[in-house]
Write an enzyme that holds these catalytic residues in place. Structure first.
Site, PDB file in Angstrom:
ATOM      1  CG  ASP A   4      12.519 -13.455  31.918  1.00 36.30           C
ATOM      2  OD1 ASP A   4      11.405 -13.598  30.919  1.00 36.30           O
ATOM      3  OD2 ASP A   4      12.520 -13.422  32.996  1.00 36.30           O
ATOM      4  CG  ASP A 218       7.118 -15.065  30.392  1.00 36.47           C
ATOM      5  OD1 ASP A 218       8.289 -14.921  30.305  1.00 36.47           O
ATOM      6  OD2 ASP A 218       6.533 -14.916  31.377  1.00 36.47           O
TER       7      ASP A 218
END
Length: 371
Positions: A4, A218
């Site tokens: 992430d 992201d």
């Protein structure tokens, strides 16, 4: 392991349950050390957490983490020795999480935890001191290849990978209320649908004086979200170019994931979508091309008569209360993504990611968090 790029703290499941059978047992590690809440690590280095760290009943540093997909985890900060390849990192700070909730329990049950990769001081890449990392997400599933460092030799990679186009990272030294300073921020300059550039002023893509309007890369968000005026322009042009090809879903009450309101009906017996316009995200110095088949997403479990429901994979950030442009991992699939921290830039090149692993023989396989 979930990778992430929008999260800071890496963490492992430390409480084995039927929902999370893959877990870390700290009692089996001689180098495991919980971090007290009086430690500077707890009081100072957690300042970028969305929810401030706290003290639990045992005077240990307690962290609660929440994500855009409504999942969360909580537990204690700890330090331990981590080994990557031939390198060892003693005292690496991570979260030993005792509980977690997820919007996709079946998928998350196969993961041991999360690797936080943003620019924060406690992220995995910051603590390990890697000058660069790269990943490539397969277009067929959520698997991918992660390279930490140069992955061997830049020359070897360039022998089969197309030249990377680089876009600089945007840095802001002054704290602003809506600007995430530890995110990978780039400058989005425009969007095209096929060959049609959306008629938007440059100011539509620039952060304002509060920091609202930054563009973040992201891997922890599934789809891409655009601020309202930009989303409306994309929606209008995409609808215009698909008007004679697809049948729009006429249901004003259906908004996929609360932000995607342009959806279509596709016959259940139709194996493939018709040719659709591509969408180009134009950054400063680089462009990410989303092919037509990836511009739509079949919504699981949604059927209207004899039709399935497919929605545009761009959402209206305003409907979620998000004050930023977010480039999600669905649109990073089949793109080699290089995060060059030394030169403060992101490089990208389109590639078949399912074939990349064959070039390396084997690699660190991971799954990227999806919302």
């Amino acid at each position: 392991m979930v990778i992430d790029t929008a999260s800071e703290l890496s963490w492992l499941h430390c409480n084995r349950t039927p929902d999370y059978p893959l877990s870390f047992d700290p009692t089996r590690s001689a180098s495991y050390a919980p971090i007290p809440c009086s430690s500077p690590t707890c009081t100072a280095r957690t300042r970028d957490f969305q929810i401030p760290a706290s003290c639990d009943a045992g005077n240990l540093c307690h962290a609660t983490l929440s994500y855009a997909d409504a999942s969360s985890s909580e537990g204690n900060l700890a330090a331990d020795t981590f080994s990557i390849g031939s390198g060892r990192m003693p005292g690496l700070v991570f979260g030993c999480m005792r509980s977690a909730s997820s919007s996709n329990p079946e998928e998350d049950a196969r993961n041991t935890g999360l690797m936080g990769m943003n620019l924060g001081s406690l992220s995995f890449v910051s603590q390990m001191g890697f000058p660069k990392f790269s990943y490539c997400i397969s277009g067929s599933d959520f698997s991918g290849l992660l390279l930490l460092g140069d992955g061997g030799s830049d020359a070897n990679i360039s022998s089969w990978l197309a030249p990377l186009n680089y876009t600089p990272l945007v840095r802001v030294s002054t704290p602003l209320p809506y600007f995430d300073r530890v995110a990978y921020t780039v400058q989005l300059e425009g969007i095209r649908v096929s060959d049609v550039m959306l008629p938007l002023p440059e100011s539509a893509f620039l952060p304002d004086h509060t920091g609202a309007g930054q563009t973040m890369v992201d891997s922890g968000t599934q789809f891409t979200f655009l601020l309202g005026p930009v989303y409306d322009a994309l929606r209008t042009e995409f609808l215009k170019q698909t008007g004679g090809v697809l049948r729009q879903l006429d249901d004003p009450n259906f908004v996929f994931q609360g932000a995607m309101d342009l959806c279509y009906r596709v016959p259940l017996g139709q194996a493939n979508l018709p040719p659709l316009p591509s969408v180009g995200l134009v950054f400063r110095g680089a462009e990410m091309i989303i092919p037509g088949d990836r511009a739509l997403y079949r919504v699981p479990g949604q059927v209207r008569g004899n039709d399935s429901v497919h929605c545009l994979t761009f959402g209206n950030a305003d409907l979620l209360g998000v004050e930023a442009f977010v480039i999600g991992h669905h649109h990073q699939q089949n793109v080699w993504m290089e995060f060059d921290l030394e030169k403060s830039r992101i490089g990208l090149a389109h590639v078949r990611c399912d074939l990349v692993g064959q070039r390396f023989g084997l690699g660190l396989q991971g799954k990227l968090r999806h919302g």
